[in-house]
Design a protein around this motif. Structure first.
Motif, PDB file in Angstrom:
ATOM      1  N   ALA A 226      40.921  38.043  56.441  1.00  7.94           N
ATOM      2  CA  ALA A 226      42.024  37.901  57.403  1.00  7.94           C
ATOM      3  C   ALA A 226      43.370  37.677  56.735  1.00  7.94           C
ATOM      4  CB  ALA A 226      41.734  36.752  58.366  1.00  7.94           C
ATOM      5  N   ASP A 227      43.414  37.691  55.408  1.00  7.02           N
ATOM      6  CA  ASP A 227      44.679  37.512  54.700  1.00  7.02           C
ATOM      7  C   ASP A 227      44.813  38.570  53.610  1.00  7.02           C
ATOM      8  OD1 ASP A 227      46.479  35.444  55.619  1.00  7.02           O
ATOM      9  OD2 ASP A 227      44.853  34.032  55.270  1.00  7.02           O
ATOM     10  N   ASN A 228      46.010  38.653  53.048  1.00  8.40           N
ATOM     11  CA  ASN A 228      46.332  39.719  52.088  1.00  8.40           C
ATOM     12  C   ASN A 228      45.937  39.332  50.667  1.00  8.40           C
ATOM     13  OD1 ASN A 228      47.575  41.451  54.049  1.00  8.40           O
ATOM     14  ND2 ASN A 228      49.269  40.000  54.091  1.00  8.40           N
ATOM     15  N   LEU A 229      44.675  39.000  50.510  1.00 13.56           N
ATOM     16  CA  LEU A 229      44.193  38.531  49.219  1.00 13.56           C
ATOM     17  C   LEU A 229      43.927  39.674  48.240  1.00 13.56           C
ATOM     18  CD1 LEU A 229      43.345  35.966  47.701  1.00 13.56           C
ATOM     19  CD2 LEU A 229      41.039  36.293  48.586  1.00 13.56           C
ATOM     20  N   GLU A 230      43.538  40.832  48.761  1.00 10.01           N
ATOM     21  CA  GLU A 230      43.148  41.947  47.896  1.00 10.01           C
ATOM     22  C   GLU A 230      44.374  42.715  47.406  1.00 10.01           C
ATOM     23  OE1 GLU A 230      41.450  43.689  45.412  1.00 10.01           O
ATOM     24  OE2 GLU A 230      39.909  42.678  46.573  1.00 10.01           O
ATOM     25  N   GLN A 231      45.102  42.052  46.495  1.00 11.24           N
ATOM     26  CA  GLN A 231      46.193  42.675  45.753  1.00 11.24           C
ATOM     27  C   GLN A 231      45.965  42.332  44.287  1.00 11.24           C
ATOM     28  OE1 GLN A 231      50.250  42.427  47.785  1.00 11.24           O
ATOM     29  NE2 GLN A 231      49.210  40.658  48.655  1.00 11.24           N
ATOM     30  N   PRO A 232      45.950  43.307  43.393  1.00  9.60           N
ATOM     31  CA  PRO A 232      45.570  43.060  42.001  1.00  9.60           C
ATOM     32  C   PRO A 232      46.414  41.978  41.330  1.00  9.60           C
ATOM     33  CG  PRO A 232      45.643  45.408  42.451  1.00  9.60           C
ATOM     34  CD  PRO A 232      46.212  44.730  43.656  1.00  9.60           C
ATOM     35  N   PHE A 233      45.748  40.959  40.806  1.00  7.57           N
ATOM     36  CA  PHE A 233      46.374  39.890  40.035  1.00  7.57           C
ATOM     37  C   PHE A 233      47.501  39.211  40.819  1.00  7.57           C
ATOM     38  CE2 PHE A 233      44.659  42.876  36.908  1.00  7.57           C
ATOM     39  CZ  PHE A 233      43.876  42.031  36.156  1.00  7.57           C
ATOM     40  N   VAL A 234      47.312  39.048  42.108  1.00 10.68           N
ATOM     41  CA  VAL A 234      48.411  38.518  42.902  1.00 10.68           C
ATOM     42  C   VAL A 234      48.387  36.997  42.952  1.00 10.68           C
ATOM     43  CG1 VAL A 234      47.125  38.874  45.056  1.00 10.68           C
ATOM     44  CG2 VAL A 234      49.591  38.633  45.114  1.00 10.68           C
ATOM     45  N   TRP A 235      47.237  36.393  43.302  1.00 11.22           N
ATOM     46  CA  TRP A 235      47.158  34.945  43.459  1.00 11.22           C
ATOM     47  C   TRP A 235      45.866  34.434  42.849  1.00 11.22           C
ATOM     48  CZ3 TRP A 235      48.157  36.930  48.883  1.00 11.22           C
ATOM     49  CH2 TRP A 235      49.522  37.093  49.101  1.00 11.22           C
ATOM     50  N   LEU A 236      45.746  33.130  42.759  1.00  6.79           N
ATOM     51  CA  LEU A 236      44.575  32.491  42.158  1.00  6.79           C
ATOM     52  C   LEU A 236      43.254  32.937  42.793  1.00  6.79           C
ATOM     53  CD1 LEU A 236      43.090  30.379  40.445  1.00  6.79           C
ATOM     54  CD2 LEU A 236      43.812  28.632  42.096  1.00  6.79           C
ATOM     55  N   PRO A 237      43.117  33.019  44.128  1.00  2.30           N
ATOM     56  CA  PRO A 237      41.813  33.407  44.692  1.00  2.30           C
ATOM     57  C   PRO A 237      41.338  34.783  44.237  1.00  2.30           C
ATOM     58  CG  PRO A 237      43.229  32.475  46.394  1.00  2.30           C
ATOM     59  CD  PRO A 237      44.078  32.659  45.184  1.00  2.30           C
ATOM     60  N   TRP A 238      42.260  35.748  44.075  1.00  2.58           N
ATOM     61  CA  TRP A 238      41.853  37.077  43.623  1.00  2.58           C
ATOM     62  C   TRP A 238      41.310  37.004  42.200  1.00  2.58           C
ATOM     63  CZ3 TRP A 238      42.627  40.645  39.818  1.00  2.58           C
ATOM     64  CH2 TRP A 238      42.269  41.964  40.096  1.00  2.58           C
ATOM     65  N   ILE A 239      42.035  36.335  41.328  1.00  2.00           N
ATOM     66  CA  ILE A 239      41.601  36.214  39.932  1.00  2.00           C
ATOM     67  C   ILE A 239      40.285  35.450  39.856  1.00  2.00           C
ATOM     68  CG2 ILE A 239      42.205  35.192  37.697  1.00  2.00           C
ATOM     69  CD1 ILE A 239      45.172  35.696  38.508  1.00  2.00           C
ATOM     70  N   ALA A 240      40.169  34.370  40.636  1.00  2.00           N
ATOM     71  CA  ALA A 240      38.946  33.569  40.625  1.00  2.00           C
ATOM     72  C   ALA A 240      37.747  34.384  41.080  1.00  2.00           C
ATOM     73  CB  ALA A 240      39.127  32.349  41.522  1.00  2.00           C
ATOM     74  N   LEU A 241      37.926  35.227  42.091  1.00  2.00           N
ATOM     75  CA  LEU A 241      36.816  36.038  42.594  1.00  2.00           C
ATOM     76  C   LEU A 241      36.294  36.975  41.516  1.00  2.00           C
ATOM     77  CD1 LEU A 241      35.036  37.319  44.826  1.00  2.00           C
ATOM     78  CD2 LEU A 241      36.999  38.765  45.408  1.00  2.00           C
ATOM     79  N   TYR A 242      37.187  37.729  40.872  1.00  2.00           N
ATOM     80  CA  TYR A 242      36.744  38.747  39.923  1.00  2.00           C
ATOM     81  C   TYR A 242      36.307  38.160  38.587  1.00  2.00           C
ATOM     82  CZ  TYR A 242      38.063  42.504  43.038  1.00  2.00           C
ATOM     83  OH  TYR A 242      38.116  43.367  44.102  1.00  2.00           O
ATOM     84  N   VAL A 243      36.733  36.949  38.286  1.00  2.00           N
ATOM     85  CA  VAL A 243      36.251  36.304  37.064  1.00  2.00           C
ATOM     86  C   VAL A 243      34.908  35.627  37.311  1.00  2.00           C
ATOM     87  CG1 VAL A 243      36.685  34.456  35.405  1.00  2.00           C
ATOM     88  CG2 VAL A 243      38.527  36.011  36.044  1.00  2.00           C
ATOM     89  N   MET A 244      34.803  34.837  38.378  1.00  2.00           N
ATOM     90  CA  MET A 244      33.605  34.044  38.609  1.00  2.00           C
ATOM     91  C   MET A 244      32.395  34.885  38.975  1.00  2.00           C
ATOM     92  SD  MET A 244      33.903  30.767  38.026  1.00  2.00           S
ATOM     93  CE  MET A 244      34.624  31.362  36.494  1.00  2.00           C
ATOM     94  N   MET A 245      32.588  36.047  39.596  1.00  2.00           N
ATOM     95  CA  MET A 245      31.425  36.879  39.903  1.00  2.00           C
ATOM     96  C   MET A 245      30.760  37.393  38.627  1.00  2.00           C
ATOM     97  SD  MET A 245      32.756  40.668  41.117  1.00  2.00           S
ATOM     98  CE  MET A 245      33.587  40.109  42.579  1.00  2.00           C
ATOM     99  N   GLY A 246      31.465  37.312  37.503  1.00  2.00           N
ATOM    100  CA  GLY A 246      30.907  37.774  36.236  1.00  2.00           C
ATOM    101  C   GLY A 246      29.691  37.001  35.780  1.00  2.00           C
ATOM    102  N   CYS A 247      29.521  35.776  36.282  1.00  2.00           N
ATOM    103  CA  CYS A 247      28.344  34.997  35.891  1.00  2.00           C
ATOM    104  C   CYS A 247      27.062  35.655  36.376  1.00  2.00           C
ATOM    105  CB  CYS A 247      28.439  33.577  36.441  1.00  2.00           C
ATOM    106  SG  CYS A 247      28.172  33.458  38.226  1.00  2.00           S
ATOM    107  N   ALA A 248      27.162  36.487  37.413  1.00  2.00           N
ATOM    108  CA  ALA A 248      25.981  37.118  38.002  1.00  2.00           C
ATOM    109  C   ALA A 248      25.810  38.562  37.553  1.00  2.00           C
ATOM    110  CB  ALA A 248      26.072  37.057  39.531  1.00  2.00           C
ATOM    111  N   PHE A 249      26.626  39.028  36.604  1.00  2.00           N
ATOM    112  CA  PHE A 249      26.467  40.390  36.094  1.00  2.00           C
ATOM    113  C   PHE A 249      25.154  40.531  35.323  1.00  2.00           C
ATOM    114  CE2 PHE A 249      30.566  43.019  35.963  1.00  2.00           C
ATOM    115  CZ  PHE A 249      30.937  42.577  37.211  1.00  2.00           C
ATOM    116  N   ARG A 250      24.853  39.548  34.538  1.00  2.00           N
ATOM    117  CA  ARG A 250      23.683  39.613  33.673  1.00  2.00           C
ATOM    118  C   ARG A 250      22.424  39.352  34.481  1.00  2.00           C
ATOM    119  NH1 ARG A 250      22.860  35.831  28.282  1.00  2.00           N
ATOM    120  NH2 ARG A 250      20.814  36.624  27.648  1.00  2.00           N
ATOM    121  N   LYS A 251      21.451  40.241  34.313  1.00  2.00           N
ATOM    122  CA  LYS A 251      20.194  40.078  35.025  1.00  2.00           C
ATOM    123  C   LYS A 251      19.406  38.931  34.417  1.00  2.00           C
ATOM    124  CE  LYS A 251      16.365  42.815  36.854  1.00  2.00           C
ATOM    125  NZ  LYS A 251      15.742  44.144  36.887  1.00  2.00           N
ATOM    126  N   LYS A 252      18.776  38.152  35.303  1.00  2.00           N
ATOM    127  CA  LYS A 252      18.029  36.982  34.849  1.00  2.00           C
ATOM    128  C   LYS A 252      16.863  37.394  33.960  1.00  2.00           C
ATOM    129  CE  LYS A 252      15.597  32.907  36.579  1.00  2.00           C
ATOM    130  NZ  LYS A 252      15.115  32.196  37.793  1.00  2.00           N
TER     131      LYS A 252
END
Length: 686
Positions: free
Chosen positions: A644-670
């Motif tokens: 509901a907000d304009n979060l999906e803008q590349p490198f715009v605010w902390l939540p966008w950066i946090a989303l694309y960095v933190m999801m990296g913990c789940a890239f590697r298969k267990k």
């Protein structure tokens, strides 16, 4: 009884398990969403009748008239309008004056949808005025009936539509919608659903035939080699960087502090870009700075020789396909931040790959968490000294807009919840957790002052999930006591923290003369519901918003944005945002924004990526490592706010950066435990 276990193959940890429920779910979801988008696109093309691909739904120019014009409580001498939007002609007359902010000569029809008319017709007299040039059109006199009514539009420029409505005393009606359009409306729900269903059925039939043919011909396609090649590139780059940057400290603690500092620099730079208004004007320079900071963090995280990791999972595939589609879209349709896809694949992917190779990946999350804590308290001090609060305006904090400020707070809140979960489960003493309880109270206080509905609702939602998880997973009595102590402490401290912040914000900047204002600051009254309506009287904006009878007022006009963006969709994306009410407008929805920017089919990998991020970070949160739950709360918070907000803008605010960095913990298969796969006799003998 003798038990026989399967003897493992050498490549058990390397080959993907295609039979897993999760893999089948995401495959089915991808197929289903592709069909939905295809059917939507074909239906849009066929309904419009122009058979255009630019845009798909080519119905000409449309100017949306906001519903605060015809759904607000107004009392005039000869009539009144109720809070529901119903108009009553008490003495046979009612007036509308509609301001037009962006007129073009393309518009030919003034479309008015009426319902619940107490008589057969209502007489309207419409005049188009150009108040800047003191010009008035002829009077367009017409009888309006239930449903759609088309009124001719003046061909000369105008900026006000004056409407005089007359009829018998007591006549009432309800204006459902108003638009200015280039062409007559062509959409009907019956026709749209029929075309959509037929196209989707054909898609299902063709998909089934292709699947059966491929199965009969034993055609198999394993594209994982491309991820292998990408990882080889990452390894090659890391080796070159290791040779060049030989001064990297080997001490783990020094690396942690440096990594924390770099994360903090990224967060602070986003604040600078936001407050200075240079996001679009200096996009290329900003992208280079973010690229360098990501590479520095990656280099600091290289510990030993890098090895390939098993990235064969829906999250990685959807992430990779999304940014490849972004690269393709940028090639055909140049746009601002046009190299984002390359940066995300080469720099963002490299950072995650290095992180997945760390001996203790939890340290990377810990450094991110530490940076968020430091960032929040730095910004709190800055707000107390330089950013005063006034009782009439929503509080913007360190940002130039209260809604943007609240988005930052949403991520801070997610980090605080992850921090407290980690400490409660480790049975830490309450005195060690009190600073984080106070931080949570401060985040909640700032969020309430911003009066931004979306982040507040998202914070409430993830708090409920946090409580549910904690109660469910903390069954031991000492942990339950710790949880209860944290909740009681928060309930006791919230009012003192809120009062202290209020006093400081209203007194400290004025006393010391340290107030700082931004040139492009957006000052929004507390009683303003958003773009489309102003509420009368005092009270919380949130209470006023959700007590409104209008969907547009509840959504703060987001439905207008969504309809405008959906009408403008195409296959390869757009260079810029659509124009509404005299300005370029952002979509207020991440999925719609991605589909508009990179092409309508980009929505498929994007949605898959978001769902996979939540599912896989949720699994990561079950680990016993410290801060294991932080990525889940951060990703969930960012994704919820982006709807509901304009979060999906590349490198715009902390939540966008946090989303694309933190999801990296789940890239590697267990990894599987090889000892559990050995035969029982072999385990007993060992």
């Amino acid at each position: 009884m003798t038990r026989f276990n399967r003897t493992p193959r050498d490549n058990d940890n390397e080959k993907p398990n295609y039979r897993s429920v999760q893999t089948h779910f995401f495959k089915s979801l991808t197929w289903f969403m592709t069909g939905i988008v295809l059917a939507f696109s074909m239906a849009a093309v066929l309904i419009s009748g122009t058979f255009s691909l630019q845009p798909l739904y080519d119905v000409g120019a449309v100017y949306e008239i906001r519903d605060n014009v015809y759904q607000a409580a107004v009392e005039l001498e000869n009539g009144h309008q109720e809070t529901s939007g119903r108009v009553v002609l008490d003495k046979g007359e009612f007036f509308y004056n509609i301001g037009i902010q962006d007129y073009t000569n393309q518009l030919n029809y003034f479309c008015v949808w009426l319902k619940d008319i107490s008589t057969e017709t209502v007489h309207w007299e419409v005049v188009y005025e150009n108040q800047r040039e003191n010009k008035v059109s002829e009077v367009y006199s017409c009888e309006l009936t239930e449903g759609l009514n088309l009124i001719p539009v003046e061909k000369n420029n105008f900026n006000v539509i004056s409407i005089d409505i007359t009829g018998e005393n007591g006549t009432s009606f309800y204006v459902e919608s108003m638009q200015l359009r280039e062409n007559e409306p062509v959409f009907t729900w019956g026709k749209g659903i029929l075309i959509f269903s037929v196209v989707f059925a054909i898609y299902c039939l063709i998909s089934a035939l292709i699947y059966k043919a491929a199965k009969r011909m034993k055609i198999r396609w394993n594209p994982y080699c491309w991820i292998d090649i990408l990882q080889e590139i990452y390894i090659l780059v890391a080796e070159q960087l290791r040779k060049i940057v030989s001064f990297i400290p080997q001490s783990g603690s020094v690396r942690n502090y440096c990594r924390t500092g770099l994360f903090l620099l990224i967060f602070l730079y986003t604040v600078y870009v936001d407050s200075s208004g240079t996001y679009y004007s200096k996009s290329k320079y900003n992208l280079v700075i973010y690229l360098l900071l990501l590479i520095f963090i990656a280099v600091l995280s290289v510990e030993s020789k890098l090895e390939k990791r098993n990235w064969n999972n829906p999250l990685v595939w959807s992430w990779l396909v999304l940014w490849m589609m972004a690269c393709i879209s940028d090639f055909f349709v140049p746009k601002g931040y046009r190299y984002t896809g390359y940066v995300m694949i080469l720099a963002g992917g490299f950072l995650i790959f290095v992180w997945n190779n760390m001996k203790k990946p939890s340290e990377f999350i810990a450094d991110f968490v530490r940076a968020v804590h430091i960032f929040f308290w730095m910004m709190t001090v800055y707000c107390l000294i330089c950013r005063p609060e006034t009782s009439e305006l929503r509080y913007s904090g360190f940002s130039n807009n209260p809604s943007v400020f609240a988005l930052y707070l949403g991520t801070c809140w997610a980090v605080v919840l992850g921090e407290l979960e980690s400490r409660v489960r480790k049975r830490e003493q309450l005195r060690k957790m009190i600073p984080f309880v106070i931080e949570g109270c401060a985040v909640a206080s700032f969020s309430w002052k911003s009066q931004s509905a979306c982040p507040l609702l998202c914070m409430a939602g993830i708090t409920f999930i946090w409580l549910f998880k904690m109660v469910r997973r903390t069954r031991k009595k000492p942990i339950r006591k710790n949880l209860a102590a944290v909740i009681i402490s928060a309930a006791i401290l919230i009012l003192p923290v809120y009062g202290g912040l209020t006093w400081g914000l209203m007194n400290i900047p004025g006393t010391f003369g340290t107030e700082i204002t931004y040139e492009i600051e957006t000052r929004i009254p507390r009683t303003q519901l958003g773009l489309v309506a102003n509420a009368a009287g005092e009270g919380s904006r949130l209470v006023q918003k959700f007590s409104s009878s209008s969907l547009s007022q509840i959504l703060s006009g987001r439905d207008y944005y969504w309809r405008t963006y959906l009408r403008d969709m195409n296959i390869l994306g757009h260079e810029d945002m659509p124009r509404m009410w005299g300005h370029r407008r952002l979509p207020h929805n991440a999925v719609i924004g991605i589909a508009h920017r990179y092409g309508v089919f980009a929505a498929v990998p994007y949605v898959i990526m978001l769902i996979a991020a939540i599912v896989r970070t949720s699994g990561h949160g079950r680990k016993k490592a410290r801060y294991a739950a932080v990525p889940f709360y951060v990703c969930l918070s960012s994704i919820a706010m982006s709807m509901a907000d304009n979060l999906e803008q590349p490198f715009v605010w902390l939540p966008w950066i946090a989303l694309y960095v933190m999801m990296g913990c789940a890239f590697r298969k267990k990894k599987k435990n090889r000892s559990s796969l050995r035969p029982a006799k072999a385990r007993e003998s060992s």
